[in-house]
Write a protein that holds these residues in place. Sequence first.
Motif, PDB file in Angstrom:
ATOM      1  N   MET A 237     -45.215  20.212 -14.601  1.00 26.91           N
ATOM      2  CA  MET A 237     -46.676  20.821 -14.276  1.00 26.91           C
ATOM      3  C   MET A 237     -47.293  21.443 -15.658  1.00 26.91           C
ATOM      4  O   MET A 237     -48.626  21.221 -15.748  1.00 26.91           O
ATOM      5  N   GLU A 238     -46.571  22.302 -16.291  1.00 24.87           N
ATOM      6  CA  GLU A 238     -47.044  23.090 -17.246  1.00 24.87           C
ATOM      7  C   GLU A 238     -47.465  22.168 -18.448  1.00 24.87           C
ATOM      8  O   GLU A 238     -48.552  22.282 -19.004  1.00 24.87           O
ATOM      9  N   ALA A 239     -46.725  21.175 -18.717  1.00 19.70           N
ATOM     10  CA  ALA A 239     -46.974  20.193 -19.601  1.00 19.70           C
ATOM     11  C   ALA A 239     -48.317  19.448 -19.466  1.00 19.70           C
ATOM     12  O   ALA A 239     -49.228  19.183 -20.270  1.00 19.70           O
ATOM     13  N   VAL A 240     -48.544  19.045 -18.016  1.00 23.10           N
ATOM     14  CA  VAL A 240     -49.684  18.345 -17.903  1.00 23.10           C
ATOM     15  C   VAL A 240     -50.850  19.251 -18.039  1.00 23.10           C
ATOM     16  O   VAL A 240     -51.797  18.801 -18.595  1.00 23.10           O
ATOM     17  N   VAL A 241     -50.896  20.518 -17.477  1.00 24.10           N
ATOM     18  CA  VAL A 241     -51.986  21.451 -17.384  1.00 24.10           C
ATOM     19  C   VAL A 241     -52.479  21.474 -18.705  1.00 24.10           C
ATOM     20  O   VAL A 241     -53.581  21.582 -19.175  1.00 24.10           O
ATOM     21  N   GLU A 242     -51.445  21.766 -19.554  1.00 26.33           N
ATOM     22  CA  GLU A 242     -51.858  21.916 -21.202  1.00 26.33           C
ATOM     23  C   GLU A 242     -52.428  20.844 -21.685  1.00 26.33           C
ATOM     24  O   GLU A 242     -53.518  20.951 -22.279  1.00 26.33           O
ATOM     25  N   ALA A 243     -51.789  19.479 -21.293  1.00 27.51           N
ATOM     26  CA  ALA A 243     -52.463  18.443 -22.013  1.00 27.51           C
ATOM     27  C   ALA A 243     -53.742  18.149 -21.722  1.00 27.51           C
ATOM     28  O   ALA A 243     -54.541  17.747 -22.400  1.00 27.51           O
ATOM     29  N   GLU A 244     -53.966  18.533 -20.328  1.00 22.06           N
ATOM     30  CA  GLU A 244     -55.274  18.057 -19.559  1.00 22.06           C
ATOM     31  C   GLU A 244     -56.345  19.055 -20.002  1.00 22.06           C
ATOM     32  O   GLU A 244     -57.567  18.788 -19.946  1.00 22.06           O
ATOM     33  N   ALA A 245     -56.082  20.312 -20.193  1.00 20.37           N
ATOM     34  CA  ALA A 245     -56.876  21.528 -20.208  1.00 20.37           C
ATOM     35  C   ALA A 245     -57.964  21.194 -21.314  1.00 20.37           C
ATOM     36  O   ALA A 245     -59.168  21.531 -21.033  1.00 20.37           O
ATOM     37  N   GLY A 246     -57.666  20.750 -22.259  1.00 21.91           N
ATOM     38  CA  GLY A 246     -58.589  20.462 -23.572  1.00 21.91           C
ATOM     39  C   GLY A 246     -59.419  21.627 -23.610  1.00 21.91           C
ATOM     40  O   GLY A 246     -58.857  22.839 -23.972  1.00 21.91           O
ATOM     41  N   SER A 247     -60.745  21.296 -23.850  1.00 22.20           N
ATOM     42  CA  SER A 247     -61.752  22.508 -24.255  1.00 22.20           C
ATOM     43  C   SER A 247     -62.059  23.220 -22.822  1.00 22.20           C
ATOM     44  O   SER A 247     -63.081  23.701 -22.850  1.00 22.20           O
ATOM     45  N   TYR A 248     -61.249  22.884 -21.662  1.00 20.07           N
ATOM     46  CA  TYR A 248     -61.697  23.566 -20.306  1.00 20.07           C
ATOM     47  C   TYR A 248     -62.039  25.123 -20.434  1.00 20.07           C
ATOM     48  O   TYR A 248     -61.092  25.899 -21.117  1.00 20.07           O
TER      49      TYR A 248
ATOM     50  N   GLY B  51     -68.443  27.502 -16.974  1.00 17.37           N
ATOM     51  CA  GLY B  51     -69.074  26.673 -15.828  1.00 17.37           C
ATOM     52  C   GLY B  51     -68.171  25.593 -15.935  1.00 17.37           C
ATOM     53  O   GLY B  51     -68.789  24.511 -14.943  1.00 17.37           O
ATOM     54  N   ASP B  52     -67.266  25.149 -16.467  1.00 15.54           N
ATOM     55  CA  ASP B  52     -66.438  23.993 -16.411  1.00 15.54           C
ATOM     56  C   ASP B  52     -65.731  23.671 -15.177  1.00 15.54           C
ATOM     57  O   ASP B  52     -65.287  24.817 -14.818  1.00 15.54           O
TER      58      ASP B  52
ATOM     59  N   GLU C 270     -49.893  17.016  -4.623  1.00 17.62           N
ATOM     60  CA  GLU C 270     -49.351  17.424  -5.898  1.00 17.62           C
ATOM     61  C   GLU C 270     -50.595  18.255  -6.491  1.00 17.62           C
ATOM     62  O   GLU C 270     -51.661  17.421  -6.476  1.00 17.62           O
ATOM     63  N   SER C 271     -50.612  19.317  -7.374  1.00 20.24           N
ATOM     64  CA  SER C 271     -52.074  19.437  -8.132  1.00 20.24           C
ATOM     65  C   SER C 271     -51.911  18.872  -9.355  1.00 20.24           C
ATOM     66  O   SER C 271     -52.150  19.447 -10.663  1.00 20.24           O
ATOM     67  N   LEU C 272     -51.832  17.329  -9.387  1.00 23.75           N
ATOM     68  CA  LEU C 272     -51.931  16.697 -10.605  1.00 23.75           C
ATOM     69  C   LEU C 272     -52.961  15.503 -10.656  1.00 23.75           C
ATOM     70  O   LEU C 272     -52.881  14.799 -11.304  1.00 23.75           O
ATOM     71  N   PHE C 273     -54.004  15.773  -9.657  1.00 23.13           N
ATOM     72  CA  PHE C 273     -55.136  14.618  -9.945  1.00 23.13           C
ATOM     73  C   PHE C 273     -55.950  15.327 -11.257  1.00 23.13           C
ATOM     74  O   PHE C 273     -56.800  16.330 -11.156  1.00 23.13           O
ATOM     75  N   VAL C 274     -56.035  14.311 -12.040  1.00 29.43           N
ATOM     76  CA  VAL C 274     -56.763  14.495 -13.274  1.00 29.43           C
ATOM     77  C   VAL C 274     -58.262  14.180 -13.040  1.00 29.43           C
ATOM     78  O   VAL C 274     -58.667  13.057 -12.948  1.00 29.43           O
TER      79      VAL C 274
END
Length: 351
Positions: free
Chosen positions: A271-282, A287-288, A300-304
């Motif tokens: 989960m941590e790896a996905v969050v980090e990879a997808e967060a980008g410039s969030y 207001g993002d 799961e909280s994995l919908f990108v």
Amino acid sequence: MRSSHFLDRWTLSIGHWLIHGETMLSQEKLKENALTSIRLGVEDFQRASRAATDGGDPERAISAARNLFAGLLLLFKYGLAAKVTKAEEIDLVLFNPPKQIVPHPDGSGGVQWRPVGKFAKQTIDVDGIKSRFEAFGIEVDWDAMRQLQDERNNLEHLHPTKSIGAIAGFVAETFPIVQQFVVEELEEVPADFLGPCWRIMLEHRAFFEGRLQECLAAWRASSLPSGMLPYLASIRCGECGSPLLAPSQDDDGEYTCVACGESSPLMSELMEAVVEAEAGSYDPYDGDEPPLRDCPNCSESLFVVADGECRWCGYELEDWECVVCGEALGLDDQHNSGLCGFHAYQRDKDD
Ligand SMILES: [Zn+2]
Ligand SMILES: [Zn+2]
Ligand SMILES: [Zn+2]
């Protein structure tokens, strides 16, 4: 031509300035330093990997990474120095020039461009090498280099006894960069150029790659959804820092470290790896929208959000854009049968 005239003048001035200024680096010295640094790195790595009863010393892992990385940069600098024929120009390519270049009177009514201040005392860093390599047409896998630099920085922060697995990965990743550079850019035979170090690194790389491929094959055969496979690359053993992780025998959502045998639960790390990879410039303060949402299919909280797809179960948005106005639709619009909020409202009002 104006511009080349300008450059000629500029180069001449710096050359002139340098000859009257600094001590010079020699090509031979750079080569010697590069080879020494790499050799020390490999020796440190061997000492770090050996059992304590066999004279092993885990504290050497960090100096292995430092020496190898420094050796690689010195090798690159040697490669640059080898591209220039005049000894006095080696300093030109390896040191950062003063920031300000100012026209000076040349005594006969013209001007001469001269740097103001001194060349930097330290030689160029990774970015400096990269920009010069581009100018000289020298190729290096910079993505792999950045990754290596990150790994080295991570190693600095790991407890020495928890870095044995990490240094094994580091040495394995260093090898192809060194190999490629020696063969392609220096046009040398690596076994001759690097001496016994080369074979040690080569054998380690082959061993490490073999284990890594076994781990990947085991993950592919496990119950882990295939969408999660790419994220395994950023997970490291919490005990020894090794990237060699395989699914536990009974495929119960845990992983086992191939290097040290430690087992840990997989999901939270993934989960941590996905969050980090997808967060980008969030940036939530800008207001993002959050990059990940709860998946309506598997929860799961994995919908990108950016991809409209769940990494875990593969659920995809059914309606991507409003059939009337073409506006992009998100998770919250999926119950409107292909309409955006505004046009769904219009339809309901007309009914
Ligand atoms: Zn481990
Ligand atoms: Zn899902
Ligand atoms: Zn619409």
